[in-house]
Design a protein around this motif. Structure first.
Motif, PDB file in Angstrom:
ATOM      1  N   THR A 151      10.157  -5.406   1.143  1.00 23.93           N
ATOM      2  CA  THR A 151       9.100  -6.046   0.364  1.00 23.93           C
ATOM      3  C   THR A 151       9.161  -7.570   0.398  1.00 23.93           C
ATOM      4  O   THR A 151       8.211  -8.224  -0.028  1.00 23.93           O
ATOM      5  CB  THR A 151       9.139  -5.574  -1.100  1.00 23.93           C
ATOM      6  OG1 THR A 151      10.439  -5.851  -1.639  1.00 23.93           O
ATOM      7  CG2 THR A 151       8.856  -4.082  -1.195  1.00 23.93           C
ATOM      8  N   SER A 182      -2.710  -7.215   2.448  1.00 23.30           N
ATOM      9  CA  SER A 182      -1.804  -7.877   1.513  1.00 23.30           C
ATOM     10  C   SER A 182      -1.107  -6.820   0.687  1.00 23.30           C
ATOM     11  O   SER A 182      -1.530  -5.674   0.651  1.00 23.30           O
ATOM     12  CB  SER A 182      -2.555  -8.850   0.605  1.00 23.30           C
ATOM     13  OG  SER A 182      -3.436  -8.158  -0.243  1.00 23.30           O
ATOM     14  N   GLU A 236       1.492  -6.545  -3.155  1.00 21.92           N
ATOM     15  CA  GLU A 236       2.045  -7.242  -4.303  1.00 21.92           C
ATOM     16  C   GLU A 236       3.201  -6.402  -4.857  1.00 21.92           C
ATOM     17  O   GLU A 236       3.069  -5.192  -4.991  1.00 21.92           O
ATOM     18  CB  GLU A 236       0.958  -7.392  -5.352  1.00 21.92           C
ATOM     19  CG  GLU A 236       1.390  -8.153  -6.578  1.00 21.92           C
ATOM     20  CD  GLU A 236       0.232  -8.328  -7.548  1.00 21.92           C
ATOM     21  OE1 GLU A 236       0.493  -8.263  -8.759  1.00 21.92           O
ATOM     22  OE2 GLU A 236      -0.907  -8.507  -7.110  1.00 21.92           O
TER      23      GLU A 236
END
Length: 89
Positions: free
Chosen positions: A32, A84, A86
């Motif tokens: 990540t 993308s 998060e």
């Protein structure tokens, strides 16, 4: 499934049955924080991922099922191009 980054392509003029006209990409698994997290995997690509893109890769039987042939020698397939992501800290 795992997150990875496409780092190259593989060209093979001779392939097993079930792999004809199949684009093969070299994918580096990443974590990540986008750091390398495992050995490079060669993955089939039908969605048009390019070098440098982050991708989602599926492995094993689910990857083989996507090609509709139970005996296709495919262990990994790119199933998504990541725009993308998060991660909560």
């Amino acid at each position: 499934m795992f997150l990875g980054k496409v780092i190259g392509s593989v060209w093979a003029t001779q392939k097993e049955t079930g792999m004809e006209n199949l684009k093969l990409m070299m994918v580096q698994p990443i974590d990540t924080k986008e750091c390398e997290s495992g050995q490079v995997v060669i993955a089939a690509d039908r969605i048009g991922a390019g070098v440098g893109e982050r991708v989602i890769v599926s492995r094993g039987t689910p990857a083989r099922i996507l090609f509709g042939q139970g005996n296709a020698p495919i262990d990994a397939v790119i199933v998504g191009i990541v725009d993308s992501f998060e991660v909560a800290e």
